[in-house]
Design a protein around this motif. Structure first.
Motif, PDB file in Angstrom:
ATOM      1  N   ARG A 361      49.053   7.413  52.154  1.00 59.04           N
ATOM      2  CA  ARG A 361      49.211   6.485  53.214  1.00 59.04           C
ATOM      3  C   ARG A 361      48.161   6.880  54.478  1.00 59.04           C
ATOM      4  NH1 ARG A 361      54.258   7.744  57.229  1.00 59.04           N
ATOM      5  NH2 ARG A 361      53.383   9.656  57.348  1.00 59.04           N
ATOM      6  N   GLU A 362      47.885   8.372  54.273  1.00 67.23           N
ATOM      7  CA  GLU A 362      46.757   8.639  55.444  1.00 67.23           C
ATOM      8  C   GLU A 362      45.452   8.395  54.868  1.00 67.23           C
ATOM      9  OE1 GLU A 362      50.349  10.057  56.020  1.00 67.23           O
ATOM     10  OE2 GLU A 362      49.416  10.878  53.877  1.00 67.23           O
ATOM     11  N   LEU A 381      49.556  15.774  58.850  1.00 69.56           N
ATOM     12  CA  LEU A 381      49.522  14.848  57.899  1.00 69.56           C
ATOM     13  C   LEU A 381      48.467  14.942  56.924  1.00 69.56           C
ATOM     14  CD1 LEU A 381      50.344  11.499  59.719  1.00 69.56           C
ATOM     15  CD2 LEU A 381      52.038  12.976  58.506  1.00 69.56           C
ATOM     16  N   VAL A 382      47.182  15.941  57.415  1.00 68.14           N
ATOM     17  CA  VAL A 382      46.205  16.205  56.519  1.00 68.14           C
ATOM     18  C   VAL A 382      46.018  17.730  56.650  1.00 68.14           C
ATOM     19  CG1 VAL A 382      43.655  16.135  56.329  1.00 68.14           C
ATOM     20  CG2 VAL A 382      44.966  13.906  56.929  1.00 68.14           C
ATOM     21  N   ALA A 383      45.998  18.186  55.436  1.00 70.76           N
ATOM     22  CA  ALA A 383      45.647  19.779  55.434  1.00 70.76           C
ATOM     23  C   ALA A 383      44.485  20.212  55.165  1.00 70.76           C
ATOM     24  CB  ALA A 383      46.722  20.387  54.650  1.00 70.76           C
ATOM     25  N   GLU A 384      43.528  21.278  56.006  1.00 74.67           N
ATOM     26  CA  GLU A 384      42.394  21.517  55.806  1.00 74.67           C
ATOM     27  C   GLU A 384      42.366  22.744  54.933  1.00 74.67           C
ATOM     28  OE1 GLU A 384      38.118  22.226  58.347  1.00 74.67           O
ATOM     29  OE2 GLU A 384      40.014  23.353  59.193  1.00 74.67           O
ATOM     30  N   LEU A 385      41.807  22.713  53.781  1.00 77.44           N
ATOM     31  CA  LEU A 385      41.747  24.017  52.792  1.00 77.44           C
ATOM     32  C   LEU A 385      40.470  24.752  52.996  1.00 77.44           C
ATOM     33  CD1 LEU A 385      43.482  21.969  50.028  1.00 77.44           C
ATOM     34  CD2 LEU A 385      44.844  23.490  51.567  1.00 77.44           C
ATOM     35  N   ARG A 386      39.425  24.127  53.487  1.00 77.23           N
ATOM     36  CA  ARG A 386      38.184  24.743  53.568  1.00 77.23           C
ATOM     37  C   ARG A 386      37.935  24.895  54.934  1.00 77.23           C
ATOM     38  NH1 ARG A 386      33.194  23.001  53.389  1.00 77.23           N
ATOM     39  NH2 ARG A 386      33.446  20.871  52.799  1.00 77.23           N
ATOM     40  N   PRO A 387      37.498  25.672  55.644  1.00 71.69           N
ATOM     41  CA  PRO A 387      36.975  25.607  56.925  1.00 71.69           C
ATOM     42  C   PRO A 387      35.827  24.765  57.231  1.00 71.69           C
ATOM     43  CG  PRO A 387      37.530  27.948  56.425  1.00 71.69           C
ATOM     44  CD  PRO A 387      37.707  27.040  55.224  1.00 71.69           C
ATOM     45  N   GLY A 388      35.864  23.895  58.041  1.00 73.67           N
ATOM     46  CA  GLY A 388      34.725  22.776  58.036  1.00 73.67           C
ATOM     47  C   GLY A 388      34.736  21.891  57.623  1.00 73.67           C
ATOM     48  N   ALA A 389      35.556  21.645  56.556  1.00 76.29           N
ATOM     49  CA  ALA A 389      35.740  20.365  56.019  1.00 76.29           C
ATOM     50  C   ALA A 389      36.363  19.263  56.698  1.00 76.29           C
ATOM     51  CB  ALA A 389      36.576  20.498  54.448  1.00 76.29           C
ATOM     52  N   LEU A 390      37.387  19.631  57.602  1.00 82.88           N
ATOM     53  CA  LEU A 390      38.025  18.507  58.252  1.00 82.88           C
ATOM     54  C   LEU A 390      37.041  17.741  59.414  1.00 82.88           C
ATOM     55  CD1 LEU A 390      40.621  17.071  59.116  1.00 82.88           C
ATOM     56  CD2 LEU A 390      41.044  19.043  60.600  1.00 82.88           C
ATOM     57  N   ALA A 391      36.113  18.667  60.092  1.00 79.50           N
ATOM     58  CA  ALA A 391      35.164  18.074  60.744  1.00 79.50           C
ATOM     59  C   ALA A 391      34.435  17.353  60.252  1.00 79.50           C
ATOM     60  CB  ALA A 391      34.665  19.110  61.552  1.00 79.50           C
ATOM     61  N   GLU A 392      33.851  17.670  58.964  1.00 82.39           N
ATOM     62  CA  GLU A 392      32.770  16.870  58.284  1.00 82.39           C
ATOM     63  C   GLU A 392      33.296  15.419  57.937  1.00 82.39           C
ATOM     64  OE1 GLU A 392      30.763  17.304  53.597  1.00 82.39           O
ATOM     65  OE2 GLU A 392      31.724  18.982  54.711  1.00 82.39           O
ATOM     66  N   ALA A 393      34.567  15.680  57.106  1.00 79.28           N
ATOM     67  CA  ALA A 393      35.129  14.454  56.696  1.00 79.28           C
ATOM     68  C   ALA A 393      35.484  13.572  57.922  1.00 79.28           C
ATOM     69  CB  ALA A 393      36.350  14.764  55.879  1.00 79.28           C
TER      70      ALA A 393
END
Length: 409
Positions: A361-362, A381-393
């Motif tokens: 869904r997300e 609703l979204v989990a960041e497992l590698r620091p920095g990956a969330l900002a990049e994506a």
């Protein structure tokens, strides 16, 4: 209860339509229902039979939708979904959703689309709210529109919608590749904006069309209707209801809005579906006298996850591993490496460690670029497992223009 799912047969259309109207509690205009019958591919439609009659309905149109980057992607437009009130909570909807998504996959479609009568229904089937629609009421007695130089050279010509349809369709076709979520016009669908049954007008007059021309070329149009309101305290009190307005350049667009807000005897202008980043918000003289708001629009479901993610472009370079949970379409579950930029992308299965974890869904919500992954992460609703990956994506997924569905189906 035994549910028998059958492809819709032509001889069952009348019962199919009757059950659909009953479920929504409203009878459609006969002319409008005839139009929808012409549009609907019966071979893509399902009737759920039980207890000797149709208890559930679901159809699917064949669409082509713009995705970030400008590609037109084949998509299934889910429509006419209903369950009879006597047969709720008995698995009818789930059975139809299961059959549809399996059919879409077999046909090689990458995404499915729908507009939801109730937003809480379709998340469990992997559909995410991907676009929003701006609505507004402008006090035209107190609000003016600022127009850029050149607006006075725009010639406005009032015609009937039927007279203007070819010119309007040509403008619309040029705009489709520019904004994610827009649908290329399929054969016969030019009839949709012409449908104006008196029974559905709510006191408004017949629809009008104004064409905006520059040097003899139609560069924009607006379709609207007016409800005469007499006077209130001696002041004209009519209402203009805007159906749609499009233009190929900012000057023509502003000229059309100026026209709409200066219609004689009108006190207000209402509209119900514009993009949430519509420039009208920047050209009105007093935004506090414009009652703007938004609601959910198009819902998107990734049917073939790797093909869907590879079909769009990304605003910034991205290379992340997504750990996706998709209980309803388990073929999408697993880890996927997404690598791409503005020129294209690839998405393949991988055993590498995941950078982000999220559900189907997300992904549907974020797919067209209107909702950032960071905002979804803020909601848990979204989990960041590698620091920095969330900002990049999150930066990569966002679209320059907000996605928008211009009309329902």
């Amino acid at each position: 209860m035994k549910i028998d799912l059958r492809v819709l047969a032509a001889e069952d259309w009348e019962e199919f339509a009757l059950r659909l109207e009953r479920a929504f509690g409203d009878a459609e205009d006969p002319e409008e229902m005839a139009m929808w019958r012409d549009f609907l591919p019966f071979e893509r439609s399902i009737a759920a039979w039980a207890d000797g009659g149709i208890v559930g309905t679901a159809g699917a149109f064949d669409f082509r939708m713009t995705v970030p980057g400008g590609t037109l992607l084949d998509a299934a437009g889910v429509t006419m979904v209903s369950v009879q009130p006597t047969h709720r909570r008995r698995g009818v909807l789930t059975a139809m959703m299961r059959r549809q998504l399996d059919d879409f996959r077999d046909r090689g479609l990458t995404v499915a689309l729908l507009t939801a009568s109730e937003p809480s229904i379709y998340g469990r089937f992997g559909y995410g709210a991907a676009t929003r629609q701006l609505h507004g009421l402008i006090d035209t007695t107190r609000v003016s529109v600022a127009v850029p130089p050149g607006a006075d050279a725009v010639r406005l010509r009032l015609v009937t919608p039927a007279e203007g349809v070819a010119a309007c369709e040509a403008v619309y076709a040029r705009l489709v590749p520019t904004r994610p979520g827009m649908l290329a016009r399929q054969p016969q669908w030019e009839r949709l904006p012409l449908m104006d049954p008196p029974s559905a007008r709510g006191g408004f007059g017949a629809r009008l069309c104004v064409l905006a021309e520059v040097d003899g070329e139609v560069r924009g149009y607006a379709r609207y209707s007016v409800k005469a309101g007499g006077t209130r305290l001696g002041v004209p009190d009519s209402t203009v209801k805007l159906r749609d307005v499009e233009a190929l350049d900012p000057v023509t667009y502003a000229a059309l809005w100026r026209y709409l807000t200066e219609i004689d005897l009108a006190a207000r202008l209402t509209f119900h579906n514009r993009p949430v980043d519509d420039p009208v918000q920047q050209i009105v003289s007093d935004i506090r006298r414009c009652d703007f708001g938004w609601r959910d629009g198009l819902y998107v479901r990734l049917v073939d996850l790797p093909a869907a993610l590879a079909a769009r472009a990304y605003t910034a370079p991205v290379d992340v591993v997504l750990d996706v949970e998709d209980a309803f379409c388990p073929w999408n579950t697993g880890r996927w490496r997404l690598a791409g930029d503005a020129t294209g992308a690839s998405c393949v299965r991988t055993s590498d460690p995941a950078d982000l974890a999220l559900g189907a869904r997300e992904l549907g919500t974020a797919y067209l670029g209107g909702h950032g992954l960071r905002a979804l992460a803020g909601a848990g609703l979204v989990a960041e497992l590698r620091p920095g990956a969330l900002a990049e994506a999150s930066a990569a997924f966002r679209s320059d223009l907000d996605p928008w569905l211009p009309h329902g189906f």
